[in-house]
Design a protein around this motif. Structure first.
Motif, PDB file in Angstrom:
ATOM      1  N   ARG A  13      34.956  44.053  45.438  1.00 46.54           N
ATOM      2  CA  ARG A  13      34.096  44.904  46.246  1.00 46.54           C
ATOM      3  C   ARG A  13      33.437  45.982  45.380  1.00 46.54           C
ATOM      4  O   ARG A  13      33.937  46.375  44.341  1.00 46.54           O
ATOM      5  CB  ARG A  13      34.891  45.563  47.361  1.00 46.54           C
ATOM      6  CG  ARG A  13      35.834  46.627  46.864  1.00 46.54           C
ATOM      7  CD  ARG A  13      36.617  47.212  47.996  1.00 46.54           C
ATOM      8  NE  ARG A  13      37.521  48.239  47.510  1.00 46.54           N
ATOM      9  CZ  ARG A  13      38.429  48.845  48.245  1.00 46.54           C
ATOM     10  NH1 ARG A  13      38.557  48.538  49.503  1.00 46.54           N
ATOM     11  NH2 ARG A  13      39.216  49.761  47.723  1.00 46.54           N
ATOM     12  N   LEU A  60      48.832  36.571  50.615  1.00 47.18           N
ATOM     13  CA  LEU A  60      47.991  37.568  51.273  1.00 47.18           C
ATOM     14  C   LEU A  60      47.790  38.797  50.393  1.00 47.18           C
ATOM     15  O   LEU A  60      46.680  39.351  50.312  1.00 47.18           O
ATOM     16  CB  LEU A  60      48.611  37.974  52.615  1.00 47.18           C
ATOM     17  CG  LEU A  60      48.575  36.902  53.711  1.00 47.18           C
ATOM     18  CD1 LEU A  60      49.310  37.392  54.952  1.00 47.18           C
ATOM     19  CD2 LEU A  60      47.127  36.544  54.054  1.00 47.18           C
ATOM     20  N   LEU A  61      48.853  39.232  49.715  1.00 46.83           N
ATOM     21  CA  LEU A  61      48.722  40.375  48.814  1.00 46.83           C
ATOM     22  C   LEU A  61      47.792  40.059  47.657  1.00 46.83           C
ATOM     23  O   LEU A  61      46.962  40.898  47.256  1.00 46.83           O
ATOM     24  CB  LEU A  61      50.097  40.783  48.280  1.00 46.83           C
ATOM     25  CG  LEU A  61      51.009  41.518  49.259  1.00 46.83           C
ATOM     26  CD1 LEU A  61      52.382  41.729  48.645  1.00 46.83           C
ATOM     27  CD2 LEU A  61      50.403  42.856  49.666  1.00 46.83           C
ATOM     28  N   ASN A 106      45.794  50.340  38.689  1.00 46.69           N
ATOM     29  CA  ASN A 106      45.285  48.989  38.873  1.00 46.69           C
ATOM     30  C   ASN A 106      45.222  48.244  37.543  1.00 46.69           C
ATOM     31  O   ASN A 106      45.610  47.077  37.451  1.00 46.69           O
ATOM     32  CB  ASN A 106      43.903  49.063  39.511  1.00 46.69           C
ATOM     33  CG  ASN A 106      43.394  47.698  39.911  1.00 46.69           C
ATOM     34  OD1 ASN A 106      44.130  46.894  40.452  1.00 46.69           O
ATOM     35  ND2 ASN A 106      42.146  47.416  39.621  1.00 46.69           N
ATOM     36  N   LEU A 145      45.320  37.872  47.670  1.00 47.62           N
ATOM     37  CA  LEU A 145      43.952  37.815  48.191  1.00 47.62           C
ATOM     38  C   LEU A 145      43.392  39.214  48.415  1.00 47.62           C
ATOM     39  O   LEU A 145      42.226  39.489  48.091  1.00 47.62           O
ATOM     40  CB  LEU A 145      43.924  37.022  49.507  1.00 47.62           C
ATOM     41  CG  LEU A 145      44.081  35.510  49.383  1.00 47.62           C
ATOM     42  CD1 LEU A 145      44.168  34.883  50.767  1.00 47.62           C
ATOM     43  CD2 LEU A 145      42.918  34.911  48.602  1.00 47.62           C
ATOM     44  N   TRP A 146      44.236  40.116  48.968  1.00 51.40           N
ATOM     45  CA  TRP A 146      43.786  41.492  49.171  1.00 51.40           C
ATOM     46  C   TRP A 146      43.447  42.153  47.841  1.00 51.40           C
ATOM     47  O   TRP A 146      42.440  42.852  47.711  1.00 51.40           O
ATOM     48  CB  TRP A 146      44.885  42.278  49.883  1.00 51.40           C
ATOM     49  CG  TRP A 146      44.613  43.750  49.935  1.00 51.40           C
ATOM     50  CD1 TRP A 146      43.779  44.409  50.784  1.00 51.40           C
ATOM     51  CD2 TRP A 146      45.154  44.745  49.064  1.00 51.40           C
ATOM     52  NE1 TRP A 146      43.780  45.754  50.499  1.00 51.40           N
ATOM     53  CE2 TRP A 146      44.609  45.990  49.455  1.00 51.40           C
ATOM     54  CE3 TRP A 146      46.054  44.700  47.999  1.00 51.40           C
ATOM     55  CZ2 TRP A 146      44.941  47.170  48.809  1.00 51.40           C
ATOM     56  CZ3 TRP A 146      46.382  45.880  47.355  1.00 51.40           C
ATOM     57  CH2 TRP A 146      45.823  47.088  47.763  1.00 51.40           C
ATOM     58  N   TRP A 147      44.268  41.909  46.833  1.00 54.51           N
ATOM     59  CA  TRP A 147      44.031  42.482  45.510  1.00 54.51           C
ATOM     60  C   TRP A 147      42.745  41.930  44.913  1.00 54.51           C
ATOM     61  O   TRP A 147      41.936  42.672  44.335  1.00 54.51           O
ATOM     62  CB  TRP A 147      45.224  42.182  44.615  1.00 54.51           C
ATOM     63  CG  TRP A 147      45.298  43.025  43.386  1.00 54.51           C
ATOM     64  CD1 TRP A 147      44.496  44.076  43.052  1.00 54.51           C
ATOM     65  CD2 TRP A 147      46.228  42.897  42.314  1.00 54.51           C
ATOM     66  NE1 TRP A 147      44.884  44.607  41.856  1.00 54.51           N
ATOM     67  CE2 TRP A 147      45.936  43.904  41.384  1.00 54.51           C
ATOM     68  CE3 TRP A 147      47.285  42.035  42.076  1.00 54.51           C
ATOM     69  CZ2 TRP A 147      46.660  44.064  40.206  1.00 54.51           C
ATOM     70  CZ3 TRP A 147      48.009  42.195  40.909  1.00 54.51           C
ATOM     71  CH2 TRP A 147      47.701  43.193  39.992  1.00 54.51           C
ATOM     72  N   LEU A 171      40.112  40.703  46.528  1.00 47.29           N
ATOM     73  CA  LEU A 171      38.955  41.259  47.239  1.00 47.29           C
ATOM     74  C   LEU A 171      38.712  42.707  46.858  1.00 47.29           C
ATOM     75  O   LEU A 171      37.558  43.148  46.783  1.00 47.29           O
ATOM     76  CB  LEU A 171      39.178  41.136  48.754  1.00 47.29           C
ATOM     77  CG  LEU A 171      39.165  39.709  49.302  1.00 47.29           C
ATOM     78  CD1 LEU A 171      39.493  39.713  50.793  1.00 47.29           C
ATOM     79  CD2 LEU A 171      37.812  39.050  49.064  1.00 47.29           C
ATOM     80  N   SER A 172      39.765  43.468  46.606  1.00 48.56           N
ATOM     81  CA  SER A 172      39.594  44.858  46.207  1.00 48.56           C
ATOM     82  C   SER A 172      38.950  44.964  44.828  1.00 48.56           C
ATOM     83  O   SER A 172      38.281  45.947  44.522  1.00 48.56           O
ATOM     84  CB  SER A 172      40.941  45.591  46.207  1.00 48.56           C
ATOM     85  OG  SER A 172      41.784  45.114  45.170  1.00 48.56           O
TER      86      SER A 172
END
Length: 201
Positions: free
Chosen positions: A94, A83-84, A9, A86-88, A90-91
Protein backbone atom coordinates in the motif's frame (compact mmCIF):
# COMPACT_ATOMS: atom_id res chain seq x y z
CA UNK A 1 6.60 6.77 15.75
CA UNK A 2 6.35 6.11 12.02
CA UNK A 3 10.14 5.79 11.76
CA UNK A 4 10.13 3.26 14.61
CA UNK A 5 7.45 1.27 12.78
CA UNK A 6 9.51 1.27 9.59
CA UNK A 7 12.60 0.15 11.50
CA UNK A 8 10.69 -2.69 13.18
CA UNK A 9 9.27 -3.71 9.83
CA UNK A 10 12.73 -3.85 8.27
CA UNK A 11 14.13 -5.86 11.18
CA UNK A 12 11.27 -8.37 10.94
CA UNK A 13 11.74 -8.68 7.18
CA UNK A 14 15.48 -9.18 7.65
CA UNK A 15 15.02 -11.81 10.36
CA UNK A 16 12.40 -13.66 8.32
CA UNK A 17 14.65 -13.65 5.29
CA UNK A 18 17.63 -14.88 7.32
CA UNK A 19 15.62 -17.73 8.89
CA UNK A 20 14.20 -18.84 5.53
CA UNK A 21 17.60 -18.58 3.85
CA UNK A 22 19.29 -20.57 6.63
CA UNK A 23 16.62 -23.30 6.67
CA UNK A 24 16.67 -23.60 2.88
CA UNK A 25 20.45 -23.73 2.84
CA UNK A 26 20.52 -26.47 5.49
CA UNK A 27 17.99 -28.58 3.56
CA UNK A 28 19.87 -28.07 0.29
CA UNK A 29 23.16 -28.86 2.03
CA UNK A 30 21.89 -32.27 3.11
CA UNK A 31 19.77 -32.92 0.02
CA UNK A 32 22.77 -32.63 -2.28
CA UNK A 33 24.83 -34.91 -0.04
CA UNK A 34 27.51 -32.28 0.41
CA UNK A 35 28.65 -33.49 3.87
CA UNK A 36 29.64 -36.88 2.38
CA UNK A 37 31.16 -35.33 -0.75
CA UNK A 38 33.22 -32.89 1.26
CA UNK A 39 33.93 -35.50 3.96
CA UNK A 40 32.61 -33.28 6.73
CA UNK A 41 32.19 -34.61 10.25
CA UNK A 42 28.88 -33.18 11.46
CA UNK A 43 27.79 -33.20 15.12
CA UNK A 44 25.70 -36.13 16.31
CA UNK A 45 22.01 -35.62 15.66
CA UNK A 46 22.60 -33.08 12.86
CA UNK A 47 19.41 -33.01 10.73
CA UNK A 48 19.31 -33.35 6.96
CA UNK A 49 22.82 -34.65 6.44
CA UNK A 50 21.98 -37.20 3.69
CA UNK A 51 19.77 -37.05 0.57
CA UNK A 52 17.57 -39.93 1.79
CA UNK A 53 16.65 -38.21 5.07
CA UNK A 54 13.28 -36.58 5.58
CA UNK A 55 12.68 -33.20 7.15
CA UNK A 56 10.72 -34.68 10.07
CA UNK A 57 11.24 -38.23 11.38
CA UNK A 58 8.26 -40.57 11.61
CA UNK A 59 7.87 -40.30 15.40
CA UNK A 60 7.77 -36.48 15.16
CA UNK A 61 5.17 -36.56 12.38
CA UNK A 62 2.84 -39.03 14.09
CA UNK A 63 3.33 -38.15 17.75
CA UNK A 64 0.08 -36.21 18.16
CA UNK A 65 -1.82 -37.28 15.04
CA UNK A 66 -4.00 -39.68 17.03
CA UNK A 67 -5.33 -36.88 19.24
CA UNK A 68 -8.66 -35.34 18.23
CA UNK A 69 -7.46 -31.77 18.70
CA UNK A 70 -4.28 -32.14 16.61
CA UNK A 71 -5.47 -31.54 13.04
CA UNK A 72 -7.94 -28.72 13.89
CA UNK A 73 -5.15 -26.99 15.81
CA UNK A 74 -2.72 -27.42 12.89
CA UNK A 75 -5.25 -26.11 10.36
CA UNK A 76 -6.17 -23.14 12.59
CA UNK A 77 -2.51 -22.25 13.17
CA UNK A 78 -1.74 -22.42 9.45
CA UNK A 79 -4.81 -20.32 8.62
CA UNK A 80 -3.78 -17.64 11.11
CA UNK A 81 -0.23 -17.70 9.75
CA UNK A 82 -1.44 -17.29 6.14
CA UNK A 83 -3.75 -14.41 7.10
CA UNK A 84 -0.93 -12.65 8.95
CA UNK A 85 1.39 -13.05 5.97
CA UNK A 86 -1.26 -11.69 3.60
CA UNK A 87 -1.87 -8.71 5.89
CA UNK A 88 1.88 -8.07 6.04
CA UNK A 89 2.20 -8.31 2.25
CA UNK A 90 -0.67 -5.88 1.69
CA UNK A 91 0.81 -3.45 4.20
CA UNK A 92 4.05 -3.46 2.17
CA UNK A 93 2.25 -2.82 -1.10
CA UNK A 94 0.00 0.00 0.00
CA UNK A 95 1.05 3.59 -0.59
CA UNK A 96 2.17 5.24 2.61
CA UNK A 97 1.55 8.83 3.56
CA UNK A 98 4.43 11.25 3.11
CA UNK A 99 6.29 12.64 6.09
CA UNK A 100 7.86 15.58 4.26
CA UNK A 101 7.96 17.30 0.89
CA UNK A 102 11.07 18.51 -0.89
CA UNK A 103 10.74 22.23 -1.64
CA UNK A 104 12.87 24.14 -4.16
CA UNK A 105 14.23 27.06 -2.13
CA UNK A 106 15.94 28.64 -5.14
CA UNK A 107 19.48 28.41 -3.72
CA UNK A 108 20.24 24.96 -5.08
CA UNK A 109 20.12 23.40 -1.63
CA UNK A 110 16.40 22.77 -1.24
CA UNK A 111 14.33 22.54 1.92
CA UNK A 112 11.74 20.23 3.39
CA UNK A 113 8.16 20.93 4.39
CA UNK A 114 6.17 18.83 6.81
CA UNK A 115 3.52 17.00 4.81
CA UNK A 116 1.04 17.08 7.69
CA UNK A 117 1.24 20.87 7.80
CA UNK A 118 0.37 21.11 4.10
CA UNK A 119 -2.37 18.52 4.53
CA UNK A 120 -3.90 20.59 7.32
CA UNK A 121 -3.84 23.77 5.24
CA UNK A 122 -5.32 21.96 2.24
CA UNK A 123 -8.10 20.41 4.33
CA UNK A 124 -8.96 23.72 6.01
CA UNK A 125 -9.12 25.62 2.71
CA UNK A 126 -11.12 22.85 1.08
CA UNK A 127 -13.68 22.84 3.91
CA UNK A 128 -14.10 26.59 3.42
CA UNK A 129 -15.36 26.00 -0.13
CA UNK A 130 -19.09 26.33 -0.61
CA UNK A 131 -20.80 22.94 -0.60
CA UNK A 132 -18.05 21.06 1.26
CA UNK A 133 -19.15 19.77 4.65
CA UNK A 134 -15.94 17.90 5.58
CA UNK A 135 -12.62 17.24 3.86
CA UNK A 136 -9.88 14.69 4.45
CA UNK A 137 -6.57 15.21 2.66
CA UNK A 138 -3.62 12.82 2.41
CA UNK A 139 -0.31 13.36 0.60
CA UNK A 140 1.25 10.28 -1.00
CA UNK A 141 3.90 9.59 -3.63
CA UNK A 142 7.51 10.72 -3.42
CA UNK A 143 9.04 13.70 -1.62
CA UNK A 144 9.82 15.41 -4.92
CA UNK A 145 6.56 14.39 -6.62
CA UNK A 146 3.73 14.37 -4.07
CA UNK A 147 0.14 13.52 -4.91
CA UNK A 148 -3.06 14.66 -3.21
CA UNK A 149 -5.73 12.18 -2.16
CA UNK A 150 -8.85 13.95 -0.98
CA UNK A 151 -12.14 12.65 0.37
CA UNK A 152 -14.86 15.30 0.37
CA UNK A 153 -18.23 15.08 2.07
CA UNK A 154 -20.60 17.30 0.11
CA UNK A 155 -23.63 19.14 1.39
CA UNK A 156 -26.97 18.23 -0.24
CA UNK A 157 -27.07 21.45 -2.29
CA UNK A 158 -23.46 21.17 -3.57
CA UNK A 159 -22.61 20.91 -7.26
CA UNK A 160 -19.84 18.27 -7.54
CA UNK A 161 -18.34 19.74 -10.71
CA UNK A 162 -18.05 23.19 -9.19
CA UNK A 163 -16.54 21.82 -5.98
CA UNK A 164 -13.89 19.82 -7.85
CA UNK A 165 -13.04 22.75 -10.12
CA UNK A 166 -12.65 25.15 -7.18
CA UNK A 167 -10.58 22.57 -5.30
CA UNK A 168 -8.18 22.36 -8.24
CA UNK A 169 -8.11 26.09 -9.06
CA UNK A 170 -7.93 27.37 -5.48
CA UNK A 171 -6.87 25.01 -2.68
CA UNK A 172 -4.56 22.72 -4.67
CA UNK A 173 -3.15 25.60 -6.74
CA UNK A 174 -2.35 27.59 -3.58
CA UNK A 175 -0.65 24.57 -2.01
CA UNK A 176 1.36 23.92 -5.19
CA UNK A 177 2.60 27.50 -5.39
CA UNK A 178 3.41 27.75 -1.68
CA UNK A 179 5.48 24.55 -1.84
CA UNK A 180 7.22 25.60 -5.06
CA UNK A 181 6.05 22.52 -6.95
CA UNK A 182 5.73 22.36 -10.72
CA UNK A 183 2.70 20.10 -10.47
CA UNK A 184 0.53 18.62 -7.75
CA UNK A 185 -1.77 15.94 -9.20
CA UNK A 186 -4.51 14.44 -7.13
CA UNK A 187 -7.37 12.01 -6.79
CA UNK A 188 -10.70 13.19 -5.37
CA UNK A 189 -13.48 11.05 -3.95
CA UNK A 190 -16.87 12.58 -3.29
CA UNK A 191 -19.64 11.42 -1.03
CA UNK A 192 -22.90 13.00 -0.02
CA UNK A 193 -23.65 13.81 3.60
CA UNK A 194 -26.77 12.10 4.88
CA UNK A 195 -28.71 14.29 7.27
CA UNK A 196 -31.25 12.88 9.68
CA UNK A 197 -34.81 13.88 8.82
CA UNK A 198 -36.34 16.50 11.05
CA UNK A 199 -40.01 16.81 11.88
CA UNK A 200 -41.53 20.13 10.88
CA UNK A 201 -44.63 21.25 12.74
Amino acid sequence: MRRVGRAINRVLLGLSGAVLFGAGGAVLFGGLGLPAKWQLRLPAGWPWSRPDEVLLPAHARTRWSGQGWFWPAVIAALAVFVLLMLWWLLSQLRRHRLNEILVDSGDGEGATLRARALEGVLAAETESLEGVDRAGVLLTGRRSEPRVRALLSLAPHADPGTVVRRLSDEAVAHARRSAGLDRLPGDVRLRAVKHRPERVS
